[in-house]
Structures are given as C-alpha cells and as structure tokens.
Design an enzyme around this catalytic site. Sequence first.
Site, PDB file in Angstrom:
ATOM      1  N   GLY A 138       0.806  -1.219   0.000  1.00 51.49           N
ATOM      2  CA  GLY A 138       0.000   0.000   0.000  1.00 51.49           C
ATOM      3  C   GLY A 138       0.835   1.262   0.000  1.00 51.49           C
ATOM      4  N   CYS A 139       0.391   2.239   0.785  1.00 51.66           N
ATOM      5  CA  CYS A 139       1.031   3.558   0.768  1.00 51.66           C
ATOM      6  C   CYS A 139       2.486   3.528   1.206  1.00 51.66           C
ATOM      7  CB  CYS A 139       0.260   4.523   1.672  1.00 51.66           C
ATOM      8  SG  CYS A 139      -1.423   4.894   1.113  1.00 51.66           S
ATOM      9  N   VAL A 140       2.875   2.521   1.978  1.00 50.48           N
ATOM     10  CA  VAL A 140       4.250   2.474   2.471  1.00 50.48           C
ATOM     11  C   VAL A 140       5.239   2.021   1.404  1.00 50.48           C
ATOM     12  CG1 VAL A 140       4.447   0.074   3.286  1.00 50.48           C
ATOM     13  CG2 VAL A 140       5.503   1.919   4.602  1.00 50.48           C
ATOM     14  N   ILE A 340       3.548   5.375   5.665  1.00 50.81           N
ATOM     15  CA  ILE A 340       2.735   4.500   6.504  1.00 50.81           C
ATOM     16  C   ILE A 340       1.879   3.632   5.608  1.00 50.81           C
ATOM     17  CG2 ILE A 340       0.923   4.450   8.268  1.00 50.81           C
ATOM     18  CD1 ILE A 340       2.790   7.665   7.873  1.00 50.81           C
TER      19      ILE A 340
END
Length: 357
Positions: A138-140, A340
């Site tokens: 994901g965003c990480v 994160i």
Amino acid sequence: MVRIAAIAPVLPAHRHAQSEITATIAPLLTSDPRRLATIERIHGATGIETRHLALPLDAYAGLTTFAAANDAFVREGTPLAALACRRALAAAGLTADDVDFLLFTSITGIATPSLDALLVEQLGLREDVKRIPVFGLGCVAGAAGIARVRDYLQGHPGDVALLVSVELCSLTLQHGDDSMANIVSSGLFGDGAAAVVMVGADRAGDVRGGVDVVAARSALHPDTSGALGWDIGGSGFRIVLAASLADIVEKHLGRGVVDLLAAHDLKVPDIDTWVAHTGGPKILQAAARALDLPEEAFAASWRSLARVGNLSSSGVLHVLADELAAGGQIPGSAGVLFAIGPGVCTETVLLRWPEES
C-alpha cells in the site's frame, strides 16, 4: 553508498479541480441530500485543490465492476509506468539495457503477467533482468521500495535498479457506498506513477546529483491490522480506513525515526529535509506531533497533497522528486523519508545529499 540517480514522477492527463470531482463522484455514492452535504464538506476539508484521474471524469459512472476497473488498471497503468521509466532512465543518463533489477509495486490493481513483465518488452529491458512485483504494502511501498532496492544494491554494487510505482486509486471507487471510509477515500486519493533509478556503490561516482540512501528501518505495529487496508470482494477493493489511524501514527512513528537517527549519531533537529507520506491532513499533522516538528517542516508534502492528492505508494516519490528538482540542499546534509501502510506499518529511510566533488 547506494544512490538515487533520478526520479520521474508522472500523472495521467485528466486533471480536475477537487470541487468538480466531488460534484461528479458524490452522486455515485449516495442520493441522500444529507450524505451529499457530508461528502462535500469532507472533500473540501482535505486541502486538495486538484487531482489527476486515469479515466475521463464522466467514465466513472459506468465503472461498476471489478473486471472493468482492473482492465482499466492494466490498460492505463502500463503506459504510465513505461513513460516514468523512460524519463527516469534518460535523466540518469542510462538506457533500458543498463537495468539489472526491477521492483514494481501497486495496491490498486492486479495482473498476471504483472505490469513489470509487460514493461520488459515495452522498454526493451534485457531478458535476464531480475524482477520482483509487490502487492499489499500500500502507501508504504514507495519508502519500502527504496529500502528494499538499497538492500539488493548493497549486495550488487555494480548494478542498476528501477523502482516503479503505479497507483490508479480512482479505479477502486465503490458505487453506492456512503460509508465514512469510502467518502474520505473518494476525496483524498489521486492517480499517478513514478520511477526511481538507483545505482550501487561502484556506479554512484558516475551520477551527478541525486541523493544517497544511507539506511532504513521497518516497523510493524501490533494490534493495528484492522486499521488500514482492503476488504476485497466481488466489487473489488473496498477500503478499510479506521478513524484511529492518525492516533496510531502519532503513537508509533516517532520512535522509529528517532531510533534510526540515533544509530547514525543524529537527532530530529539535525534533519534538514523531510519527505513525509502525503496521507492527508490528519496524517501529516499527527506525524508532525510525533516528531515534535512544526507542520511547516513538511511543506513539500503539503504542497504535493494540495496539487495531486494522496498517491499511495507514489506519493513520497513525487515529494522526493520535487525536493531534488528544487535543489538547494547543503552537501552532506541529512534527510528523512517516511511512509505508513497497511499492517499498520511504517518505513523510514535516511538520506544524505552527496558531498561536492
């Protein structure tokens, strides 16, 4: 030292004001006037001015199945990734034939063969290029991708690597879902991609500019697995986004950053450049509190959020590209990049701007 030689951020051509997107998307989520007013208020509070979309805005009304959305991901995402790679390689003064390792990441679509395999032919990469497609970070993944490519290049100091991120978040829109998570998601995430050229220590001296990747720290925070992610079903990717996410960031982020810096005889005030995950206003504010920093420390991330929204894994790569393009960093000065993602996890990367030769 492993060096980031070039970054190429790219965006789809369909750019719209936040208010225009809200006016089109909100009726796809609900017909309740009170919920429509809530959507308008929440979208307006993001601070986002414009976003780029993979498809024409009027196409989203007909995007009602996972199959259609995923077909669009492959169709639109592959050329966007190829464009980013070509631009990044050109900026680094390298060719496709120079690439030894390719790490591809996305959380907004799936394909087999994966998009990195499709890129081999489109870009003219060597048949023996080593590939790792990643789904689920994901965003990480932008930050984690830099860290994992660094790990590879430490063992292969003569190699050239490409990190490629493609996130077409708009394709995960859930029709008829006026849950708070979907409302926030539909107003926060934009579409974009980025390619990063990284080189091992034996080739770093051939690179003019760029930034060195000194170290990284990964952390998976306990009892937070239900706070962020996808609920994957017949309609595709339905977002899981807990209201407690900002609290989790505030509680856990600081320790990871402080520990990484301490291992290199640094403290938070020693950092001149911050590349923060563009997770939204609440995430940026929580990160600033966790590190006891003024919000202005993340000015580049705030600007990127306003201009393109949260680009998931591509977000920190766009911010770092902006910082490299702006220049002005003191040679030898340190920077920190962090993001994160689902887990909940954080990834922190310590950067250093090369000394002038």
